[in-house]
Design a protein around this motif. Structure first.
Motif, mmCIF file in Angstrom:
data_model
loop_
_atom_site.group_PDB
_atom_site.id
_atom_site.type_symbol
_atom_site.label_atom_id
_atom_site.label_comp_id
_atom_site.label_asym_id
_atom_site.label_seq_id
_atom_site.Cartn_x
_atom_site.Cartn_y
_atom_site.Cartn_z
ATOM 1 N N ALA A 187 0.866 -1.172 0.000
ATOM 2 C CA ALA A 187 0.000 0.000 0.000
ATOM 3 C C ALA A 187 0.905 1.225 0.000
ATOM 4 N N ILE A 188 0.453 2.292 -0.645
ATOM 5 C CA ILE A 188 1.257 3.513 -0.738
ATOM 6 C C ILE A 188 0.353 4.693 -0.418
ATOM 7 N N ALA A 189 0.632 5.363 0.689
ATOM 8 C CA ALA A 189 -0.206 6.484 1.107
ATOM 9 C C ALA A 189 0.671 7.572 1.726
ATOM 10 N N PRO A 190 1.037 8.580 0.954
ATOM 11 C CA PRO A 190 1.876 9.655 1.488
ATOM 12 C C PRO A 190 1.102 10.544 2.457
ATOM 13 N N MET A 191 1.823 11.403 3.160
ATOM 14 C CA MET A 191 1.170 12.315 4.098
ATOM 15 C C MET A 191 0.302 13.339 3.372
ATOM 16 N N GLY A 192 0.707 13.712 2.188
ATOM 17 C CA GLY A 192 -0.108 14.561 1.328
ATOM 18 C C GLY A 192 -0.342 13.832 0.022
ATOM 19 N N PHE A 193 -1.584 13.744 -0.418
ATOM 20 C CA PHE A 193 -1.891 12.952 -1.609
ATOM 21 C C PHE A 193 -1.618 13.699 -2.915
ATOM 22 N N CYS A 194 -1.495 15.025 -2.853
ATOM 23 C CA CYS A 194 -1.338 15.806 -4.080
ATOM 24 C C CYS A 194 0.020 16.499 -4.129
ATOM 25 N N PHE A 195 0.514 16.710 -5.328
ATOM 26 C CA PHE A 195 1.728 17.497 -5.540
ATOM 27 C C PHE A 195 1.491 18.902 -5.002
ATOM 28 N N PRO A 196 2.307 19.358 -4.022
ATOM 29 C CA PRO A 196 2.031 20.637 -3.384
ATOM 30 C C PRO A 196 2.545 21.859 -4.130
ATOM 31 N N GLY A 197 3.315 21.651 -5.199
ATOM 32 C CA GLY A 197 3.902 22.770 -5.925
ATOM 33 C C GLY A 197 5.323 23.042 -5.467
ATOM 34 N N TYR A 198 5.911 24.118 -5.991
ATOM 35 C CA TYR A 198 7.299 24.465 -5.703
ATOM 36 C C TYR A 198 7.382 25.750 -4.890
ATOM 37 N N ASP A 199 8.462 25.853 -4.101
ATOM 38 C CA ASP A 199 8.736 27.111 -3.419
ATOM 39 C C ASP A 199 9.545 28.022 -4.342
ATOM 40 N N HIS A 200 9.946 29.200 -3.844
ATOM 41 C CA HIS A 200 10.628 30.174 -4.690
ATOM 42 C C HIS A 200 12.009 29.714 -5.133
ATOM 43 N N LYS A 201 12.534 28.655 -4.481
ATOM 44 C CA LYS A 201 13.835 28.114 -4.862
ATOM 45 C C LYS A 201 13.711 26.943 -5.841
ATOM 46 N N GLY A 202 12.473 26.580 -6.166
ATOM 47 C CA GLY A 202 12.258 25.468 -7.079
ATOM 48 C C GLY A 202 12.224 24.115 -6.425
ATOM 49 N N SER A 203 12.166 24.077 -5.090
ATOM 50 C CA SER A 203 12.070 22.808 -4.360
ATOM 51 C C SER A 203 10.611 22.488 -4.069
ATOM 52 N N ASP A 204 10.317 21.204 -3.918
ATOM 53 C CA ASP A 204 8.950 20.805 -3.589
ATOM 54 C C ASP A 204 8.532 21.406 -2.251
ATOM 55 N N LEU A 205 7.324 21.923 -2.190
ATOM 56 C CA LEU A 205 6.777 22.413 -0.933
ATOM 57 C C LEU A 205 6.434 21.239 -0.014
ATOM 58 N N PRO A 206 6.259 21.488 1.283
ATOM 59 C CA PRO A 206 5.852 20.420 2.204
ATOM 60 C C PRO A 206 4.451 19.894 1.851
ATOM 61 N N PRO A 207 4.088 18.736 2.372
ATOM 62 C CA PRO A 207 2.724 18.239 2.167
ATOM 63 C C PRO A 207 1.696 19.274 2.620
ATOM 64 N N ARG A 208 0.588 19.330 1.941
ATOM 65 C CA ARG A 208 -0.469 20.266 2.295
ATOM 66 C C ARG A 208 -0.990 20.002 3.713
ATOM 67 N N ARG A 209 -1.326 21.091 4.400
ATOM 68 C CA ARG A 209 -1.792 20.969 5.779
ATOM 69 C C ARG A 209 -3.158 20.302 5.898
ATOM 70 N N GLU A 210 -3.934 20.326 4.817
ATOM 71 C CA GLU A 210 -5.302 19.817 4.889
ATOM 72 C C GLU A 210 -5.371 18.295 4.870
ATOM 73 N N CYS A 211 -4.379 17.664 4.283
ATOM 74 C CA CYS A 211 -4.519 16.253 3.904
ATOM 75 C C CYS A 211 -4.483 15.290 5.094
ATOM 76 N N ALA A 212 -3.412 15.323 5.868
ATOM 77 C CA ALA A 212 -3.273 14.351 6.959
ATOM 78 C C ALA A 212 -4.385 14.452 8.001
ATOM 79 N N PRO A 213 -4.781 15.663 8.446
ATOM 80 C CA PRO A 213 -5.876 15.725 9.422
ATOM 81 C C PRO A 213 -7.176 15.128 8.896
ATOM 82 N N ARG A 214 -7.407 15.267 7.599
ATOM 83 C CA ARG A 214 -8.651 14.739 7.026
ATOM 84 C C ARG A 214 -8.589 13.247 6.760
#
Length: 212
Positions: free
Chosen positions: A94-121
């Motif tokens: 089974a594969i279930a990340p902390m955030g299910f969606c690609f969160p986008g990039y920060d201003h440095k071009g790195s992946d943003l952290p998992p979205r805050r909405e996902c894990a609590p829900r």
């Protein structure tokens, strides 16, 4: 999903696929909505005994809809000593990340952290839906923070270094803390040779035991 469907898992899988919380009602307000159409990526299984829990999909995974379909996935499969076919067999993993969606990039071009909405829900519901899970591979600090709580070390390195404590002292499924398999972590692996020498043999032994 697998060839042994369960109605509750089908319903959960469909609900996750339809989730738009991060776009429609973002936790930090309308100015912080997901900047693209959500595409939740997760594999929920009634039979897998191993749960792979990473951070959130990257862009390539977002585009393909296939988890760990990138260089990080290649390295993770090397760590596990499994084939691509085994890795994507939902009867085994089974594969279930902390955030299910690609969160986008920060201003440095790195992946943003998992979205805050996902894990609590979703996180507890996902775990409750798969009581057969015997081993959680907690990849990175966000997964480790949820699954280990205040037992985490002060840093990700400290948490991974304490893997023996967590692996043998969890009240639910065993948890094995791992660094992210990103190729950006190659320097970390060189600085911490104990990971490949001590952790990977145990990881491979556990995986082999649980998928065969």
């Amino acid at each position: 999903m697998t060839d042994e469907p369960r109605d509750d898992l089908w319903d959960l899988h469909a609900a996750i696929a339809a989730c738009r919380i991060c776009r429609d009602t973002p936790a930090r307000g309308p100015d912080h909505q997901l900047p693209h159409e959500p595409r939740p990526v997760a594999v929920i299984s009634p039979t897998a005994r191993i749960l792979i829990c990473g951070q959130a999909p990257g862009l390539r995974v977002h585009e393909s809809g296939l988890p760990f379909n990138d260089a990080s996935g290649d390295r993770l499969r090397l760590w596990l000593e499994v084939t691509r076919e085994q890795f994507y067999d939902p009867r085994l993993f089974a594969i279930a990340p902390m955030g299910f969606c690609f969160p986008g990039y920060d201003h440095k071009g790195s992946d943003l952290p998992p979205r805050r909405e996902c894990a609590p829900r979703w996180r507890q519901e996902v775990m409750d839906a798969m009581p057969q899970i015997e081993l959680v591979l907690a990849i990175g600090q966000y997964a480790q923070g949820w699954h280990l709580g205040d037992r985490c070390g002060a840093t990700m390195t400290e948490t991974v270094r304490n893997w023996r404590i967590y692996l043998g002292a969890n009240s639910g499924p065993a948890v094995l803390a791992l660094p992210h398999p990103s190729w950006r972590n190659t320097g970390w692996l060189k600085k911490n040779p104990w990971f490949e020498a001590d952790v990977l043999p145990v990881l491979r032994e556990r995986v082999k035991k649980l998928i065969y």
